[in-house]
Scaffold this motif. Structure first.
Motif, mmCIF file in Angstrom:
data_model
loop_
_atom_site.group_PDB
_atom_site.id
_atom_site.type_symbol
_atom_site.label_atom_id
_atom_site.label_comp_id
_atom_site.label_asym_id
_atom_site.label_seq_id
_atom_site.Cartn_x
_atom_site.Cartn_y
_atom_site.Cartn_z
ATOM 1 N N UNK A 107 -6.176 -4.416 26.768
ATOM 2 C CA UNK A 107 -6.630 -5.316 25.729
ATOM 3 C C UNK A 107 -7.628 -4.602 24.822
ATOM 4 N N UNK A 108 -7.560 -4.886 23.547
ATOM 5 C CA UNK A 108 -8.513 -4.328 22.588
ATOM 6 C C UNK A 108 -9.844 -5.043 22.711
ATOM 7 N N UNK A 109 -10.915 -4.329 22.456
ATOM 8 C CA UNK A 109 -12.236 -4.959 22.510
ATOM 9 C C UNK A 109 -12.781 -5.134 21.087
ATOM 10 N N UNK A 110 -12.116 -5.974 20.309
ATOM 11 C CA UNK A 110 -12.528 -6.239 18.927
ATOM 12 C C UNK A 110 -13.708 -7.197 18.951
ATOM 13 N N UNK A 111 -14.772 -6.842 18.237
ATOM 14 C CA UNK A 111 -15.973 -7.674 18.266
ATOM 15 C C UNK A 111 -16.051 -8.666 17.110
ATOM 16 N N UNK A 112 -15.517 -8.306 15.950
ATOM 17 C CA UNK A 112 -15.564 -9.197 14.798
ATOM 18 C C UNK A 112 -14.724 -8.608 13.661
ATOM 19 N N UNK A 113 -14.508 -9.388 12.626
ATOM 20 C CA UNK A 113 -13.839 -8.865 11.430
ATOM 21 C C UNK A 113 -14.867 -8.061 10.651
ATOM 22 N N UNK A 114 -14.548 -6.818 10.348
ATOM 23 C CA UNK A 114 -15.475 -5.956 9.615
ATOM 24 C C UNK A 114 -15.456 -6.253 8.118
ATOM 25 N N UNK A 115 -14.250 -6.301 7.530
ATOM 26 C CA UNK A 115 -14.182 -6.571 6.103
ATOM 27 C C UNK A 115 -12.857 -7.208 5.724
ATOM 28 N N UNK A 116 -12.871 -7.822 4.568
ATOM 29 C CA UNK A 116 -11.680 -8.349 3.919
ATOM 30 C C UNK A 116 -11.608 -7.638 2.576
ATOM 31 N N UNK A 117 -10.450 -7.098 2.241
ATOM 32 C CA UNK A 117 -10.279 -6.367 0.983
ATOM 33 C C UNK A 117 -9.573 -7.256 -0.039
ATOM 34 N N UNK A 118 -10.128 -7.295 -1.246
ATOM 35 C CA UNK A 118 -9.580 -8.108 -2.336
ATOM 36 C C UNK A 118 -9.383 -7.212 -3.547
ATOM 37 N N UNK A 119 -8.202 -7.280 -4.164
ATOM 38 C CA UNK A 119 -7.942 -6.573 -5.418
ATOM 39 C C UNK A 119 -8.059 -7.600 -6.538
ATOM 40 N N UNK A 120 -8.906 -7.309 -7.510
ATOM 41 C CA UNK A 120 -9.133 -8.257 -8.602
ATOM 42 C C UNK A 120 -8.485 -7.757 -9.886
ATOM 43 N N UNK A 121 -8.321 -8.672 -10.839
ATOM 44 C CA UNK A 121 -7.720 -8.295 -12.117
ATOM 45 C C UNK A 121 -8.774 -7.958 -13.168
ATOM 46 N N UNK A 122 -9.983 -8.514 -13.036
ATOM 47 C CA UNK A 122 -11.052 -8.273 -14.001
ATOM 48 C C UNK A 122 -12.311 -7.960 -13.200
ATOM 49 N N UNK A 123 -12.602 -6.682 -13.050
ATOM 50 C CA UNK A 123 -13.684 -6.243 -12.167
ATOM 51 C C UNK A 123 -15.042 -6.840 -12.524
ATOM 52 N N UNK A 124 -15.495 -6.782 -13.779
ATOM 53 C CA UNK A 124 -16.821 -7.357 -14.080
ATOM 54 C C UNK A 124 -16.920 -8.850 -13.760
ATOM 55 N N UNK A 125 -15.866 -9.601 -14.033
ATOM 56 C CA UNK A 125 -15.873 -11.037 -13.759
ATOM 57 C C UNK A 125 -15.941 -11.289 -12.253
ATOM 58 N N UNK A 126 -15.114 -10.582 -11.488
ATOM 59 C CA UNK A 126 -15.106 -10.774 -10.036
ATOM 60 C C UNK A 126 -16.388 -10.258 -9.387
ATOM 61 N N UNK A 127 -16.918 -9.163 -9.875
ATOM 62 C CA UNK A 127 -18.189 -8.642 -9.356
ATOM 63 C C UNK A 127 -19.285 -9.688 -9.532
ATOM 64 N N UNK A 128 -19.361 -10.291 -10.707
ATOM 65 C CA UNK A 128 -20.368 -11.330 -10.958
ATOM 66 C C UNK A 128 -20.134 -12.534 -10.047
ATOM 67 N N UNK A 129 -18.881 -12.964 -9.899
ATOM 68 C CA UNK A 129 -18.554 -14.121 -9.070
ATOM 69 C C UNK A 129 -19.021 -13.914 -7.626
ATOM 70 N N UNK A 130 -18.639 -12.790 -7.029
ATOM 71 C CA UNK A 130 -18.950 -12.565 -5.624
ATOM 72 C C UNK A 130 -20.421 -12.208 -5.384
#
Length: 129
Positions: A1-24
């Motif tokens: 069995x794997x010993x996974x402790x948690x989700x490290x990251x979720x990757x999102x590809x955005x269409x408008x980087x400045x807008x998404x950067x501000x949102x998040x």
């Protein structure tokens, strides 16, 4: 069995980087850990801390293809964030022009939640603990 402790990251590809950067970073309030411009890919990679152990990686690429994002489409259904005060979070989002759905009740857990979308129509959820 794997010993996974948690989700490290979720990757999102955005269409408008400045807008998404501000949102998040500004509207959702995730702390910017690192921002890298990758010249060979004409792409930004923004690491955002959700918690000390969990991140969102926000990517930009030239002309990324569109993807269906409704919750019932194949693939990632939605990304949910745990919150303590659902109404306060909804008010904050609404004050920043983010439309939220009516509060729903999880029939299995009795917990309240709502959906909203990011600038690319990715379905996001706030789930009150």
């Amino acid at each position: 069995m794997l010993s996974i402790s948690h989700i490290h990251h979720v990757a999102i590809i955005c269409s408008n980087y400045p807008v998404s950067k501000k949102f998040y970073s500004e509207i959702l309030g995730f702390r910017i850990v690192a921002e890298t411009y990758r010249e060979e890919r004409q792409s930004y990679k923004l690491d955002l801390a959700v918690t000390p152990n969990q991140q969102i990686e926000l990517f930009s690429f030239p002309s990324p293809p569109a993807r269906l994002s409704r919750p019932e489409a194949q693939g990632l259904r939605h990304l949910a964030f745990a919150v303590d005060d659902l109404e306060a979070c909804i008010q904050h989002l609404n004050q920043h022009g983010v439309i939220t759905e009516a509060i729903r009740l999880d029939e299995l857990t009795g917990k309240r939640f709502t959906f909203f979308t990011d600038p690319d129509d990715l379905p996001l959820e706030l789930y009150q603990l």
